[in-house]
Design an enzyme around this catalytic site. Structure first.
Site, PDB file in Angstrom:
ATOM      1  N   GLU A 434      15.921  23.097  16.508  1.00 33.80           N
ATOM      2  CA  GLU A 434      16.668  23.175  17.782  1.00 33.80           C
ATOM      3  C   GLU A 434      15.846  22.653  18.951  1.00 33.80           C
ATOM      4  OE1 GLU A 434      20.061  23.572  16.741  1.00 33.80           O
ATOM      5  OE2 GLU A 434      19.611  23.382  18.854  1.00 33.80           O
TER       6      GLU A 434
HETATM    7  C1  LIG Z   1      13.867  24.358   8.189  1.00 32.36           C
HETATM    8  C2  LIG Z   1      14.438  23.337   9.118  1.00 32.36           C
HETATM    9  C3  LIG Z   1      15.772  23.399   9.478  1.00 32.36           C
HETATM   10  C4  LIG Z   1      16.331  22.430  10.308  1.00 32.36           C
HETATM   11  N1  LIG Z   1      17.679  22.440  10.599  1.00 32.36           N
HETATM   12  C5  LIG Z   1      18.244  21.361  11.205  1.00 32.36           C
HETATM   13  C6  LIG Z   1      19.669  21.241  11.312  1.00 32.36           C
HETATM   14  O1  LIG Z   1      20.419  22.125  10.907  1.00 32.36           O
HETATM   15  N2  LIG Z   1      20.173  20.115  11.861  1.00 32.36           N
HETATM   16  C7  LIG Z   1      19.391  19.111  12.324  1.00 32.36           C
HETATM   17  O2  LIG Z   1      19.923  18.116  12.800  1.00 32.36           O
HETATM   18  N3  LIG Z   1      18.037  19.195  12.253  1.00 32.36           N
HETATM   19  C8  LIG Z   1      17.450  20.294  11.703  1.00 32.36           C
HETATM   20  N4  LIG Z   1      16.091  20.388  11.587  1.00 32.36           N
HETATM   21  C9  LIG Z   1      15.273  19.338  12.144  1.00 32.36           C
HETATM   22  C10 LIG Z   1      14.522  19.785  13.389  1.00 32.36           C
HETATM   23  O3  LIG Z   1      15.404  19.949  14.452  1.00 32.36           O
HETATM   24  C11 LIG Z   1      13.406  18.764  13.648  1.00 32.36           C
HETATM   25  O4  LIG Z   1      12.432  18.948  12.648  1.00 32.36           O
HETATM   26  C12 LIG Z   1      12.815  18.886  15.018  1.00 32.36           C
HETATM   27  O5  LIG Z   1      13.747  18.508  15.995  1.00 32.36           O
HETATM   28  C13 LIG Z   1      11.555  18.048  15.189  1.00 32.36           C
HETATM   29  O6  LIG Z   1      11.742  16.749  14.743  1.00 32.36           O
HETATM   30  P1  LIG Z   1      10.686  16.127  13.709  1.00 32.36           P
HETATM   31  O7  LIG Z   1      10.525  17.070  12.590  1.00 32.36           O
HETATM   32  O8  LIG Z   1      11.095  14.746  13.398  1.00 32.36           O
HETATM   33  O9  LIG Z   1       9.326  16.117  14.501  1.00 32.36           O
HETATM   34  P2  LIG Z   1       8.849  14.984  15.498  1.00 32.36           P
HETATM   35  O10 LIG Z   1       9.927  14.638  16.456  1.00 32.36           O
HETATM   36  O11 LIG Z   1       8.227  13.885  14.726  1.00 32.36           O
HETATM   37  O12 LIG Z   1       7.720  15.761  16.309  1.00 32.36           O
HETATM   38  C14 LIG Z   1       6.382  15.944  15.820  1.00 32.36           C
HETATM   39  C15 LIG Z   1       5.549  16.578  16.935  1.00 32.36           C
HETATM   40  O13 LIG Z   1       5.537  15.707  18.080  1.00 32.36           O
HETATM   41  C16 LIG Z   1       6.033  16.380  19.225  1.00 32.36           C
HETATM   42  N5  LIG Z   1       6.841  15.443  20.003  1.00 32.36           N
HETATM   43  C17 LIG Z   1       7.773  14.576  19.563  1.00 32.36           C
HETATM   44  N6  LIG Z   1       8.305  13.909  20.591  1.00 32.36           N
HETATM   45  C18 LIG Z   1       7.715  14.361  21.712  1.00 32.36           C
HETATM   46  C19 LIG Z   1       7.849  14.080  23.102  1.00 32.36           C
HETATM   47  N7  LIG Z   1       8.712  13.190  23.554  1.00 32.36           N
HETATM   48  N8  LIG Z   1       7.050  14.756  23.959  1.00 32.36           N
HETATM   49  C20 LIG Z   1       6.173  15.677  23.540  1.00 32.36           C
HETATM   50  N9  LIG Z   1       6.012  15.981  22.231  1.00 32.36           N
HETATM   51  C21 LIG Z   1       6.777  15.341  21.340  1.00 32.36           C
HETATM   52  C22 LIG Z   1       6.888  17.523  18.687  1.00 32.36           C
HETATM   53  O14 LIG Z   1       6.961  18.574  19.622  1.00 32.36           O
HETATM   54  C23 LIG Z   1       6.130  17.915  17.431  1.00 32.36           C
HETATM   55  O15 LIG Z   1       5.077  18.778  17.748  1.00 32.36           O
HETATM   56  C24 LIG Z   1      15.511  21.382  10.810  1.00 32.36           C
HETATM   57  C25 LIG Z   1      14.155  21.340  10.462  1.00 32.36           C
HETATM   58  C26 LIG Z   1      13.621  22.280   9.620  1.00 32.36           C
HETATM   59  C27 LIG Z   1      12.169  22.169   9.220  1.00 32.36           C
END
Ligand SMILES: Cc1cc2nc3c(=O)[nH]c(=O)nc-3n(C[C@H](O)[C@H](O)[C@H](O)COP(=O)(O)OP(=O)(O)OC[C@H]3O[C@@H](n4cnc5c(N)ncnc54)[C@H](O)[C@@H]3O)c2cc1C
Length: 591
Positions: A434
């Site tokens: 989220e």
């Molecule tokens: C168990 C689980 C359930 C989930 N459920 C859903 C779901 O139901 N529907 C759905 O659509 N998604 C879902 N997700 C996905 C989740 O919302 C994403 O994992 C999350 O938004 C982060 O994206 P990412 O994993 O690609 O991390 P990334 O975006 O690659 O981020 C990696 C790190 O970089 C930081 N970062 C990235 N961009 C920036 C920025 N612009 N400024 C500062 N810091 C930044 C982040 O804070 C994080 O620490 C789920 C994930 C998990 C693990």
């Protein structure tokens, strides 16, 4: 292992005295939501949560979920619990009556949601997402779509999901690649989504996926995203479930916690979809669901910390170890001052977080139901300001509190047997999905503080200063709470002024200070609600109301918060004022 007992008394206190139920009860549509009704609903929900849902928490963790013949299988006990849940009408408790819900305030919906989350976080994600999806369809969907799916979703016969994330598009949704092409009166959706919570399961015969995708020719970035409702199985004209809709679950993830919640890789292949809202305005529509879900996930921080606290408190009363001043013989560890410190820090921060989350829930009810446009806008401004704080601060604090809960158990916390380790593992996701804490903090600083030049924040501060005036009139009894609140509020004001004065000079400042500012605001707003709670508790005690123990404990809890948690505000202020220079100084190679 001790089972969960919902803290219904504290919930009722917060709903009635801090979120001011009597005011919400006067709003059109909420005339039935009296304190008596709220108390009765909380009691009934507490029973379901404690006796039916909570016993499935460990088995969900141990069994997990699996894919068999293209279908996710969840523990069969989950299905039995789900049946009981929907038969009781709990799925639609705070959904509007026009679509089959019970039309009760969102505030009350939050309290019962906290109970489901404490009882079994993994399982609770299914109704949470379904309710959010139903809200988005109710707000933005066509009448045809609403009549096709809404009643069944609100009744819980079908569930809902949120499909944003793709391998290359996590925090950055501009990179979403899923495609939609027009087909008759609908669309065909193709793409792969990852990490989809409850993306598939065997508890209901259909799942309505809310999918972000691009129609060809749409602008690049988030401005080209549209939102579609894509059912797992097609829906016949008469509303019955038809053929498979080419929505398949590829796999479920193996993960650190929430093992009972299937986290799915989903494939959509020319799947029939229905547009929600206008073309290319999908993200705005999805925000209806995301804001609801963000408050819900913030609440998960409260709920999992509460469960961890109950376990730690019970263990501390039973485990005998060592001697303590003033006691003869060996004592249970709750007599050791440092164990007291741990339990007090859990108790007071949980109460603070619950209060902030519910108070925001109350603002949301007013923002939707107050007949006066100006008041509605003011309430919404407060919801907008504090939603990233509820999400970010409550879930970050939950990392600490579930860890402290484990620490209270000593070595028994580290092994799985007591359950403390599961809460610690389950809590870990809440700062990630989220929108990560980074994303919440950027939202707070960018959209909620800088965009309006700090106006919404100033209004918050003037409300806090009003509480200071009330504390001043209450004499010496609450003077420690007053000085803690003043210290915290001054730190917030100084930090926001510093940000407003300096952010233009260095583009890295907002991002570099955002986390500390979010934690600062959470700490102060939490302390503010604890101070309000102490004022109310003093009134009850002065009037000789029953539940003396509860109100006395409330004041002590607020004192502890003022003494031991509020000083963090000064540290966050120092960190904010250090700006971005040192944070950004190292070259990439120096890491
Ligand atoms: C168990 C689980 C359930 C989930 N459920 C859903 C779901 O139901 N529907 C759905 O659509 N998604 C879902 N997700 C996905 C989740 O919302 C994403 O994992 C999350 O938004 C982060 O994206 P990412 O994993 O690609 O991390 P990334 O975006 O690659 O981020 C990696 C790190 O970089 C930081 N970062 C990235 N961009 C920036 C920025 N612009 N400024 C500062 N810091 C930044 C982040 O804070 C994080 O620490 C789920 C994930 C998990 C693990």
């Amino acid at each position: 292992m001790s089972e969960y007992q919902a803290p219904a008394k504290d919930m009722l206190f917060v709903i009635r005295d801090l979120a001011e139920l009597s005011e919400i009860n006067k709003l059109p549509g909420f005339e039935d939501a009296t304190a008596d009704l709220v108390e009765a609903v909380l009691e009934e929900a507490a029973q379901l949560a404690g006796e039916v849902i909570a016993p499935t928490n460990v088995l969900g963790d141990v069994q997990g979920t699996r894919v068999e013949n293209g279908q996710v299988i969840v523990p069969r006990e989950f299905t039995a619990v789900y049946r009981q849940f929907i038969e009781g009408g709990w799925g639609g408790i705070a959904q509007s009556a026009e679509i089959g819900g019970q039309g009760l305030p969102y505030l009350l919906g939050l309290a019962v949601e906290e109970m489901w989350q404490s009882a079994n976080l993994s399982w609770s994600l299914c109704p949470l997402l379904s309710q959010g999806a139903a809200r988005a369809i109710e707000t933005h969907g066509t009448d045809a779509l609403k009549s096709l799916v809404l009643e069944k979703m609100v009744a819980g016969e079908w569930t809902g999901t949120m499909n944003l994330t793709e391998p290359q598009a996590g925090s950055d949704l501009a990179a979403v690649r899923s495609q939609a092409v027009p087909d008759g009166d609908g669309y065909r959706v193709t793409g792969q989504k990852i990490f989809i919570t409850w993306g598939d399961h065997d508890m209901t015969e259909n799942v309505i996926h809310l999918v972000l995708a691009r129609v060809s020719g749409a602008p690049e970035g988030v401005r080209g995203l549209s939102l579609f409702a894509v059912p797992k199985n097609q829906i016949n004209g008469d509303g019955s479930v038809g053929e498979h809709n080419n929505v398949t679950v590829v796999s479920v993830e193996h993960k650190l916690g929430i093992h009972g919640s299937p986290t799915c890789v989903m494939a959509f292949e020319d799947a029939r979809g229905y547009l929600i809202g206008e073309l290319n305005k999908g993200l705005a529509c999805m925000f209806t669901m995301m804001n609801h879900a963000r408050l819900g996930v913030g609440l998960e921080g409260v709920a999992i910390s509460e469960r961890a606290y109950q376990l730690a408190r019970d263990y501390a009363k039973e485990r005998v170890q060592g001697r303590a001043p003033g006691h003869s013989g060996r004592v249970s560890i709750i007599h050791h001052p440092d164990v007291r410190r741990m339990l007090m820090s859990m108790k007071c921060q949980i109460e603070a977080m619950r209060s902030v989350a519910y108070v925001v829930g109350g603002h949301l009810d007013r923002a939707h139901h107050d007949p006066d446009d100006k008041r509605r806008a003011g309430q919404m401004a407060r919801v907008d300001l504090l939603t990233p704080v509820v999400k970010g601060w409550c879930t970050e604090t939950a990392q600490l509190l579930t860890s402290v809960g484990l620490q209270v158990h000593g070595g028994m916390g580290y092994v799985e047997e007591t359950g403390a380790a599961q809460y610690f593992r389950d809590a870990r996701i809440t700062t990630i999905y989220e929108g990560t804490t980074s994303i919440q903090a950027l939202d707070l600083v960018g959209r909620k503080i800088l965009r309006d030049g700090g106006q919404a924040c100033n209004e918050l501060v003037s409300d806090i200063r009003e509480t200071d005036k009330e504390l001043a009139q209450s004499g010496d009894a609450l003077s420690g709470i007053r000085s803690g609140l003043k210290e915290g509020c001054d730190a917030l004001v100084t930090s926001v002024e510093w940000l407003l004065a300096n952010h233009e000079a260095d583009a890295n400042i907002p991002g570099a200070v955002s986390f500390n500012l979010l934690m600062l605001m959470g700490t102060v707003v939490g302390g503010w609600q604890m101070a309000r709670a102490a004022l109310k508790a003093s009134e009850y005690l002065a009037s000789g109301a029953p539940d003396k123990d509860f109100y006395e404990a409330k004041i002590i809890s607020a004192c502890f918060y003022a003494e031991q948690i509020m000083p963090l505000a000064g540290a966050y202020q120092r960190a904010v004022e250090s700006g971005s220079a040192t944070t950004m100084s190292l070259s990439e190679d120096q890491f």
